[in-house]
Motif scaffolding. Structure first.
Motif, PDB file in Angstrom:
ATOM      1  N   MET A   1      20.122  47.396  29.309  1.00 21.51           N
ATOM      2  CA  MET A   1      20.734  48.171  28.236  1.00 21.51           C
ATOM      3  C   MET A   1      21.528  47.246  27.306  1.00 21.51           C
ATOM      4  O   MET A   1      22.276  46.394  27.783  1.00 21.51           O
ATOM      5  N   ILE A   2      21.352  47.444  26.014  1.00 19.63           N
ATOM      6  CA  ILE A   2      22.116  46.648  25.059  1.00 19.63           C
ATOM      7  C   ILE A   2      23.531  47.215  24.973  1.00 19.63           C
ATOM      8  O   ILE A   2      23.720  48.410  24.782  1.00 19.63           O
ATOM      9  N   ARG A   3      24.506  46.335  25.140  1.00 21.12           N
ATOM     10  CA  ARG A   3      25.906  46.762  25.127  1.00 21.12           C
ATOM     11  C   ARG A   3      26.575  46.283  23.845  1.00 21.12           C
ATOM     12  O   ARG A   3      26.074  45.404  23.157  1.00 21.12           O
ATOM     13  N   GLU A   4      27.747  46.873  23.580  1.00 21.11           N
ATOM     14  CA  GLU A   4      28.474  46.479  22.377  1.00 21.11           C
ATOM     15  C   GLU A   4      29.221  45.169  22.620  1.00 21.11           C
ATOM     16  O   GLU A   4      29.886  45.008  23.651  1.00 21.11           O
ATOM     17  N   ILE A   5      29.094  44.246  21.690  1.00 24.78           N
ATOM     18  CA  ILE A   5      29.834  42.985  21.786  1.00 24.78           C
ATOM     19  C   ILE A   5      31.157  43.145  21.054  1.00 24.78           C
ATOM     20  O   ILE A   5      31.174  43.543  19.887  1.00 24.78           O
ATOM     21  N   ILE A   6      32.237  42.876  21.766  1.00 22.50           N
ATOM     22  CA  ILE A   6      33.526  43.012  21.107  1.00 22.50           C
ATOM     23  C   ILE A   6      33.827  41.743  20.324  1.00 22.50           C
ATOM     24  O   ILE A   6      33.437  40.645  20.707  1.00 22.50           O
ATOM     25  N   THR A   7      34.500  41.925  19.194  1.00 22.49           N
ATOM     26  CA  THR A   7      34.717  40.803  18.286  1.00 22.49           C
ATOM     27  C   THR A   7      36.211  40.580  18.027  1.00 22.49           C
ATOM     28  O   THR A   7      37.043  41.476  18.238  1.00 22.49           O
ATOM     29  N   TYR A   8      36.522  39.367  17.592  1.00 20.90           N
ATOM     30  CA  TYR A   8      37.866  38.983  17.208  1.00 20.90           C
ATOM     31  C   TYR A   8      38.366  39.910  16.108  1.00 20.90           C
ATOM     32  O   TYR A   8      37.596  40.219  15.205  1.00 20.90           O
ATOM     33  N   PRO A   9      39.620  40.373  16.146  1.00 23.67           N
ATOM     34  CA  PRO A   9      40.709  40.018  17.072  1.00 23.67           C
ATOM     35  C   PRO A   9      40.929  41.023  18.221  1.00 23.67           C
ATOM     36  O   PRO A   9      42.075  41.193  18.645  1.00 23.67           O
ATOM     37  N   ASN A  10      39.909  41.642  18.738  1.00 25.97           N
ATOM     38  CA  ASN A  10      40.067  42.555  19.876  1.00 25.97           C
ATOM     39  C   ASN A  10      40.772  41.836  21.041  1.00 25.97           C
ATOM     40  O   ASN A  10      40.343  40.762  21.465  1.00 25.97           O
ATOM     41  N   LYS A  11      41.856  42.434  21.541  1.00 20.77           N
ATOM     42  CA  LYS A  11      42.695  41.769  22.558  1.00 20.77           C
ATOM     43  C   LYS A  11      41.990  41.598  23.910  1.00 20.77           C
ATOM     44  O   LYS A  11      42.416  40.776  24.726  1.00 20.77           O
ATOM     45  N   ILE A  12      40.962  42.386  24.130  1.00 21.03           N
ATOM     46  CA  ILE A  12      40.211  42.248  25.397  1.00 21.03           C
ATOM     47  C   ILE A  12      39.706  40.811  25.565  1.00 21.03           C
ATOM     48  O   ILE A  12      39.654  40.281  26.676  1.00 21.03           O
ATOM     49  N   LEU A  13      39.381  40.177  24.454  1.00 18.06           N
ATOM     50  CA  LEU A  13      38.862  38.805  24.508  1.00 18.06           C
ATOM     51  C   LEU A  13      39.887  37.808  25.040  1.00 18.06           C
ATOM     52  O   LEU A  13      39.521  36.704  25.449  1.00 18.06           O
ATOM     53  N   LYS A  14      41.163  38.194  25.032  1.00 22.97           N
ATOM     54  CA  LYS A  14      42.220  37.302  25.525  1.00 22.97           C
ATOM     55  C   LYS A  14      42.457  37.452  27.036  1.00 22.97           C
ATOM     56  O   LYS A  14      43.199  36.687  27.644  1.00 22.97           O
ATOM     57  N   GLN A  15      41.813  38.455  27.607  1.00 21.16           N
ATOM     58  CA  GLN A  15      41.984  38.733  29.034  1.00 21.16           C
ATOM     59  C   GLN A  15      41.361  37.619  29.877  1.00 21.16           C
ATOM     60  O   GLN A  15      40.301  37.087  29.526  1.00 21.16           O
ATOM     61  N   LYS A  16      42.024  37.305  31.000  1.00 21.38           N
ATOM     62  CA  LYS A  16      41.436  36.329  31.931  1.00 21.38           C
ATOM     63  C   LYS A  16      40.502  37.072  32.880  1.00 21.38           C
ATOM     64  O   LYS A  16      40.863  38.099  33.439  1.00 21.38           O
ATOM     65  N   SER A  17      39.310  36.540  33.066  1.00 24.80           N
ATOM     66  CA  SER A  17      38.347  37.194  33.943  1.00 24.80           C
ATOM     67  C   SER A  17      38.619  36.830  35.399  1.00 24.80           C
ATOM     68  O   SER A  17      39.290  35.842  35.686  1.00 24.80           O
ATOM     69  N   ARG A  18      38.107  37.641  36.311  1.00 23.19           N
ATOM     70  CA  ARG A  18      38.310  37.379  37.745  1.00 23.19           C
ATOM     71  C   ARG A  18      36.970  37.065  38.410  1.00 23.19           C
ATOM     72  O   ARG A  18      35.902  37.434  37.895  1.00 23.19           O
ATOM     73  N   ASP A  19      37.055  36.423  39.564  1.00 25.50           N
ATOM     74  CA  ASP A  19      35.834  36.030  40.267  1.00 25.50           C
ATOM     75  C   ASP A  19      35.012  37.238  40.712  1.00 25.50           C
ATOM     76  O   ASP A  19      35.559  38.275  41.079  1.00 25.50           O
ATOM     77  N   VAL A  20      33.710  37.048  40.706  1.00 22.86           N
ATOM     78  CA  VAL A  20      32.788  38.038  41.249  1.00 22.86           C
ATOM     79  C   VAL A  20      32.833  37.906  42.772  1.00 22.86           C
ATOM     80  O   VAL A  20      32.803  36.789  43.308  1.00 22.86           O
ATOM     81  N   THR A  21      32.938  39.036  43.474  1.00 27.61           N
ATOM     82  CA  THR A  21      32.949  38.985  44.939  1.00 27.61           C
ATOM     83  C   THR A  21      31.713  39.655  45.539  1.00 27.61           C
ATOM     84  O   THR A  21      31.342  39.381  46.680  1.00 27.61           O
ATOM     85  N   GLN A  22      31.102  40.542  44.772  1.00 27.35           N
ATOM     86  CA  GLN A  22      29.918  41.256  45.276  1.00 27.35           C
ATOM     87  C   GLN A  22      28.689  40.841  44.467  1.00 27.35           C
ATOM     88  O   GLN A  22      28.622  41.128  43.270  1.00 27.35           O
ATOM     89  N   PHE A  23      27.745  40.220  45.123  1.00 26.76           N
ATOM     90  CA  PHE A  23      26.511  39.800  44.439  1.00 26.76           C
ATOM     91  C   PHE A  23      25.448  40.883  44.654  1.00 26.76           C
ATOM     92  O   PHE A  23      24.451  40.670  45.336  1.00 26.76           O
ATOM     93  N   ASP A  24      25.747  42.027  44.071  1.00 29.80           N
ATOM     94  CA  ASP A  24      24.948  43.227  44.356  1.00 29.80           C
ATOM     95  C   ASP A  24      24.232  43.749  43.108  1.00 29.80           C
ATOM     96  O   ASP A  24      24.230  43.097  42.061  1.00 29.80           O
ATOM     97  N   ALA A  25      23.690  44.937  43.228  1.00 23.35           N
ATOM     98  CA  ALA A  25      22.916  45.540  42.133  1.00 23.35           C
ATOM     99  C   ALA A  25      23.769  45.741  40.882  1.00 23.35           C
ATOM    100  O   ALA A  25      23.269  45.620  39.759  1.00 23.35           O
ATOM    101  N   THR A  26      25.059  46.017  41.061  1.00 18.95           N
ATOM    102  CA  THR A  26      25.945  46.197  39.901  1.00 18.95           C
ATOM    103  C   THR A  26      26.031  44.906  39.097  1.00 18.95           C
ATOM    104  O   THR A  26      25.964  44.910  37.868  1.00 18.95           O
ATOM    105  N   LEU A  27      26.167  43.780  39.810  1.00 17.68           N
ATOM    106  CA  LEU A  27      26.201  42.478  39.140  1.00 17.68           C
ATOM    107  C   LEU A  27      24.866  42.205  38.443  1.00 17.68           C
ATOM    108  O   LEU A  27      24.831  41.736  37.308  1.00 17.68           O
ATOM    109  N   HIS A  28      23.772  42.510  39.126  1.00 18.87           N
ATOM    110  CA  HIS A  28      22.446  42.240  38.556  1.00 18.87           C
ATOM    111  C   HIS A  28      22.217  43.064  37.289  1.00 18.87           C
ATOM    112  O   HIS A  28      21.668  42.555  36.302  1.00 18.87           O
ATOM    113  N   THR A  29      22.676  44.313  37.295  1.00 21.68           N
ATOM    114  CA  THR A  29      22.569  45.156  36.096  1.00 21.68           C
ATOM    115  C   THR A  29      23.408  44.569  34.961  1.00 21.68           C
ATOM    116  O   THR A  29      22.965  44.509  33.812  1.00 21.68           O
ATOM    117  N   LEU A  30      24.614  44.109  35.301  1.00 30.16           N
ATOM    118  CA  LEU A  30      25.480  43.492  34.294  1.00 30.16           C
ATOM    119  C   LEU A  30      24.777  42.282  33.675  1.00 30.16           C
ATOM    120  O   LEU A  30      24.737  42.134  32.453  1.00 30.16           O
TER     121      LEU A  30
END
Ligand code: CO
Length: 171
Positions: free
Chosen positions: A1-30
């Motif tokens: 599925m094509i998702r929306e790309i967020i663009t500057y200056p959306n504050k979400i882009l400043k968020q720090k991402s966290r490690d993936v812990t589950q290498f499951d179907a949800t990750l594969h869909t992402l």
């Protein structure tokens, strides 16, 4: 599925991402969604945070010698670590979250990295050229950083002015 790309200056882009812990179907869909979204926008790299998923996941798909982006050259990168950096190189970068803006950015020329594939298998690689540049650019997204933050003070000021004008024009 094509998702929306967020663009500057959306504050979400400043968020720090966290490690993936589950290498499951949800990750594969992402990852599949990220690929479709990136290809729809003619990008060569995309981090999960750019579609508002704060996970340490990114993809890179560089064009080959014939300038074609082939899916077999797609690299899926989960929980990356840059282990070593060496040399410096300058490349004119762009970003799907800062559309239609390109500027020179200095980065390490060679890097040694570790990351997991979509099944959780850990790999270690050494990259140079555009792959090293793209990898560093995408890893910055996971830290909440954009390439425009690497610009000189004057270039950044000029960018902000132009960007404000552009956003105004779209309203
Ligand atoms: Co980017």
């Amino acid at each position: 599925m094509i998702r929306e790309i967020i663009t500057y200056p959306n504050k979400i882009l400043k968020q720090k991402s966290r490690d993936v812990t589950q290498f499951d179907a949800t990750l594969h869909t992402l990852l599949d969604d990220m690929y479709e979204t990136m290809m729809a926008k003619n990008g060569i790299g995309l981090a999960a945070i750019q579609i508002a998923e704060p996970l340490n996941a990114l993809i890179i798909n560089l064009p080959d010698e014939e300038d074609k982006q082939r899916k077999e050259n797609l690299v899926e990168v989960i929980n990356p670590k840059i282990l070593e950096m060496d040399g410096t190189t300058v490349y004119t970068e762009g970003c799907l979250s800062v559309p239609e803006y390109y500027e020179d950015v200095q980065r390490a020329e060679r890097i040694k990295v570790s990351f997991c594939d979509r099944h959780g298998n850990e790999k270690i690689y050494e990259y140079d050229g555009l792959m090293a540049i793209a990898f560093q650019h995408e890893c910055d997204h996971l830290k909440g950083e954009l390439f425009i933050e690497k610009l000189s003070y004057l270039k950044r000021k000029k960018f902000e002015k132009e960007w404000k004008k552009k956003l105004k024009g779209k309203k």
